[in-house]
Design a protein around this motif. Structure first.
Motif, PDB file in Angstrom:
ATOM      1  N   TRP A 178       0.695  -1.136  -0.032  1.00  0.00           N
ATOM      2  CA  TRP A 178       0.074  -0.002   0.092  1.00  0.00           C
ATOM      3  C   TRP A 178       1.138   1.481  -0.041  1.00  0.00           C
ATOM      4  O   TRP A 178       1.701   1.295   0.978  1.00  0.00           O
ATOM      5  N   TRP A 179       0.639   2.060  -0.945  1.00  0.00           N
ATOM      6  CA  TRP A 179       1.420   3.252  -1.091  1.00  0.00           C
ATOM      7  C   TRP A 179       0.634   4.501  -0.262  1.00  0.00           C
ATOM      8  O   TRP A 179      -0.458   4.549  -0.672  1.00  0.00           O
ATOM      9  N   VAL A 180       0.964   4.639   0.965  1.00  0.00           N
ATOM     10  CA  VAL A 180       0.365   5.716   1.935  1.00  0.00           C
ATOM     11  C   VAL A 180       1.070   6.952   1.646  1.00  0.00           C
ATOM     12  O   VAL A 180       2.185   7.181   1.688  1.00  0.00           O
ATOM     13  N   LYS A 181       0.174   8.136   1.192  1.00  0.00           N
ATOM     14  CA  LYS A 181       0.590   9.347   0.611  1.00  0.00           C
ATOM     15  C   LYS A 181       0.543  10.365   2.019  1.00  0.00           C
ATOM     16  O   LYS A 181      -0.015  10.071   2.967  1.00  0.00           O
ATOM     17  N   PRO A 182       1.267  11.486   1.890  1.00  0.00           N
ATOM     18  CA  PRO A 182       1.190  12.540   2.862  1.00  0.00           C
ATOM     19  C   PRO A 182       0.010  12.774   3.549  1.00  0.00           C
ATOM     20  O   PRO A 182      -0.136  13.275   4.476  1.00  0.00           O
ATOM     21  N   ASP A 183      -1.007  12.766   2.513  1.00  0.00           N
ATOM     22  CA  ASP A 183      -2.604  13.123   3.004  1.00  0.00           C
ATOM     23  C   ASP A 183      -3.109  11.830   3.686  1.00  0.00           C
ATOM     24  O   ASP A 183      -4.349  11.848   3.950  1.00  0.00           O
ATOM     25  N   GLY A 184      -2.446  10.806   3.882  1.00  0.00           N
ATOM     26  CA  GLY A 184      -3.092   9.438   4.421  1.00  0.00           C
ATOM     27  C   GLY A 184      -3.932   8.681   3.856  1.00  0.00           C
ATOM     28  O   GLY A 184      -4.319   7.609   4.096  1.00  0.00           O
TER      29      GLY A 184
END
Lengths: 422, 359
Positions: A408-414
């Motif tokens: 899972w690629w978790v981005k800075p916005d969650g």
């Protein structure tokens, strides 16, 4: 379970160390009260008037705020809902037991309505005395209780060609885990008396598909259960009420629902569900058959695409499920960087054989993007492989038994996305 | 299978703790009667054991196939929509998109006979005679080019027919072929130098999404605004919607409609009705009454159905009744495999149910 978590040391220390480092981020992430919170300072309606009386819901359903926690279907997967599958919302569940009402369904000819009065179970074939049991008869036999996961062989099957579906429910939700009560199949077979030449059993259901499958006698006499309770109550219609088979650690298609007949045979029937389906096509054009055991596998259920992390930087719970059809899970590792480095997760309780194991990883997030992975290890020493490692051996067309590591690629916005990494 | 021996030893030790002691038979249940075993024990083994007497030619089998199977599997067993093809695909098993059919993939002909006999036609299982099953099996073999058109399949010659992919299967070898690679020390640090994202699910965008464009089932955001006890009550609103969609109590008999909904289960594999109904194997049935037969845009009707419409057949209570009594007599050549309702009451109920979906 009251046991100490098996491996609290490493991640707990890392957690505390991380806490100190991220104290600044944490302060920034925490909402400072602009003023007194009216939810606290004002008398709320629920604190003033009556709520529901008893019996408002004689059989309770989840509160409406949880109405997203339901089974979901992906329409384009199958021709019709009567021969189809849906997915357990594992992204929104915790612990290990799957509530029956949201445990995935797989039907081959629709979920039939079978009463206990109309129920009959036949044992025939190579036995001393062919027998017929009613449901009431089954209730006379000594019972056993066991918790097992049921995973469809096709779970994650849509991901062989690459990252496809957004969410743990869709990529890994063809699984549930329940506490079953029933009679061991061995007890019933002993009652009929298996003859020495009986080397297999053939199992079929009462629905129009009958979903017949062949199982070697060794497994049938080992840990297979003829179950009629799940999670303390009767099976649900969609899971085979009143009686289904539980085949620990083996692919879900063998867990025949509406169980109506067990025939002791001297060979496999080679029925439709064990030849044209549930066989694994390999790159050379030949196919593996009898791939019954589910290999060690795990997935992070939260955060994940349907469970974005909205709390921002600071303390964060990363959690997921691990399982193996070959015994117990012994360890689960978590990677935050797409598999460059790994850390041991905490197992929530002592792992049980052929049952889901919950893991937690306490993390202090600095708000930068992560490539989250989990990796299960089982008591045979098997380490969950990457998807590319599996493709190297099995190619892209085997459909079933995809137990590769999920990213899972978790981005800075969650927000999180299903990806694959090099 | 030494692992089973180990398991059994383990189970014996455990049983002292948890499992009930089973010293002798408990005398529960009753003997199964020969007639009962004959009724249920109908599976057929690869060596033909279990086959009943019977026979049918490819030519006669073709008609049985067209009547019972072609609605989903196509006149030539090629498979329609998402339904499986039964023939073709030989030589594709190493392709990017292998086509797995009786001819290209299935190892044993017994499986075809067994499955068709017990579980087909879909939605009307166990309605075919043994002769008809021999005929359908013969026609599938013919579609695959494995027998000639004058071939007759019978119990006697059944095992003489071998499928091309019989040797295409081998017993699970994961323990030998994969475990040596995957039973290993798990790397904890410096496992690879660089990590790049190679594939993203967003590039495909095939996941069902909600109104906000997020994946279905996304957990709602409860971290910001207060929900509040006096907020709108969606659950109640939904019930109101569905109540509005069903007729008021002054209209048709609700019990009849409910019975019709039950009876319609025999139809719903092929026919959609209600909100968002689409054409499936059969056309959707919204606004059916007053509709010209064979007239729905985007649905591929049989030639005969279109002709019936051109001759002015309009669906009314009466025409639907006559059609549902004997579909294949009413419109000869219809692709609809349903043989008709036996009971007038079912037709009345289904009609009442469908009328709720005609404005």
């Amino acid at each position: 379970m009251s046991e100490e978590p098996k491996t609290p040391g490493t991640s707990r220390r890392a957690f505390l160390r991380g806490s100190a480092l991220a104290a600044g981020a944490l302060a920034a992430g925490r909402a400072s009260a602009a003023g007194p919170d009216p939810l606290i300072t004002e008398v709320q309606p629920w604190a003033q008037v009556f709520g529901d009386g008893v019996d408002a819901t004689p059989y309770g359903m989840p509160i409406r705020f949880e109405d997203h926690v339901v089974r979901r279907n992906v329409e384009w997967l199958t021709a019709d809902v009567t021969s189809s599958i849906n997915f357990t919302p594992i992204h929104a569940l915790e612990g290990t037991i799957t509530p029956q009402g949201c445990a995935f369904e797989r039907h081959h000819s629709g979920a039939i309505e079978m009463s206990k009065q109309d129920y009959r179970l036949m044992i025939n074939g190579l036995v001393d005395q062919p027998l017929v049991f009613t449901y009431a008869d089954l209730e006379r036999f000594p019972r056993t209780v066991q918790t097992n996961f049921c995973e469809c062989a096709a779970n994650s099957g849509m991901e062989w060609g690459g990252a496809q579906l957004q969410g743990a429910q869709f990529t890994h939700g063809m699984i549930h885990n329940m506490e079953y009560t029933g009679v061991s199949l061995r007890t019933l077979l002993d009652e009929a008396g298996v003859q020495p030449e009986g080397t297999w059993v053939y199992i079929e259901g009462a629905d129009a598909s009958s979903n017949g499958r062949s199982i070697p006698i060794q497994k049938a006499l080992d840990d297979v259960l003829v179950a009629f309770f799940a999670n303390g109550e009767a099976l649900r219609k969609e899971h085979g009420y009143p009686v289904r088979l539980v085949v620990p650690g083996w692919e879900g298609n063998l867990w025949v629902k509406w169980l109506r007949r067990i025939e002791v045979t001297n060979g496999p029937v080679e029925a439709r569900e064990e030849t044209s389906k549930y066989t694994d096509l390999m790159p050379d054009g030949r196919a593996r058959k009898w791939t019954w055991e589910m290999d060690a596998k795990s997935v992070i259920t939260s955060p994940s695409p349907q469970a974005p992390w909205r709390q921002g930087p600071g303390p964060m719970v990363i959690t997921g499920l691990a399982w193996t059809g070959r015994g117990k899970i012994t360890r689960v590792d978590v990677s935050l960087d797409g598999g460059k480095s790994w850390q041991e997760a905490r197992l929530a309780s002592e792992p049980q054989s052929m049952a889901l194991t919950r893991f937690h990883f306490d993390h202090v997030w600095d708000g930068s993007e992560m490539l989250l992975q989990s990796r299960a290890i089982d008591e045979t020493g098997y380490v969950q492989p990457t998807k590319d490692e599996l493709r190297e051996i099995r190619g892209l067309n085997s459909v079933y038994h995809n137990n590769g590591i999920q990213t899972w690629w978790v981005k800075p916005d969650g927000e999180a996305e299903n990806v694959e990494v090099s | 299978m030494s692992k089973y021996r180990d398991l059994l030893i383990g189970a014996a030790i455990l049983s002292a703790l948890a499992a009930p002691a089973m010293a002798e038979k408990l005398g529960i249940g009753r003997p199964a009667l020969p007639e009962e075993i004959a009724a249920w024990d109908v599976n057929v083994m690869p060596d033909g054991e279990g086959l009943p007497q019977g026979a049918m030619s490819v030519e006669d089998g073709e008609q049985v196939f067209v009547d019972n199977c072609a609605a989903c599997h196509g006149d030539f067993a090629e498979g329609l929509d998402n339904w499986p093809p039964l023939a073709g695909g030989r030589g594709t098993l190493t392709d990017t998109r292998p086509v797995k059919t009786v001819g290209s993939y299935w190892p044993y002909l017994s499986t075809v006979w067994d499955y068709v006999h017990r579980s087909m036609p879909y939605g009307n299982a166990q309605s075919l005679t043994p002769d008809e099953v021999y005929g359908i099996t013969a026609y599938i073999l013919y579609s695959e080019g494995l027998v000639d058109y004058d071939f007759v399949l019978s119990k006697e010659n059944f095992t003489e027919v071998r499928l091309p992919n019989e040797d295409g299967f081998y017993v699970d070898d994961r323990v030998e072929a994969e475990f040596p690679t995957f039973q290993r020390e798990a790397c904890m640090a410096g496992c690879k130098d660089a990590v790049e994202i190679t594939r993203k699910a967003s590039d495909l965008a095939v996941t069902p999404t909600n109104d906000a464009g997020k994946p279905e089932g996304t957990i709602p955001d409860f971290t910001t605004a207060a929900a509040g006890g006096a907020e709108a009550e969606p659950a109640v609103a939904t019930e109101d919607d569905s109540a509005a969609a069903t007729p008021a109590s002054t209209g048709p008999d609700p019990e009849l409609i409910a019975a019709g909904e039950q009876a319609f289960r025999q139809c719903q594999t092929c026919h959609d009705v209600g909100d968002g109904a689409r054409n499936k194997t059969g056309p959707h049935l919204n606004e059916l009454f007053g509709r010209l037969a064979g007239s729905l845009d985007g649905f591929r009707y049989s030639r005969q159905f279109v002709a019936a419409g051109e001759e002015g057949l309009v669906w009314t209570e009466e025409t639907l009744h006559d059609f549902l009594m004997q579909p294949r007599d009413y419109i000869k050549g219809t692709r609809m495999s349903f043989r008709g309702f036996r009971d007038d009451a079912d037709i009345a109920a289904v009609t009442a149910y469908l009328q709720t979906y005609t404005e």
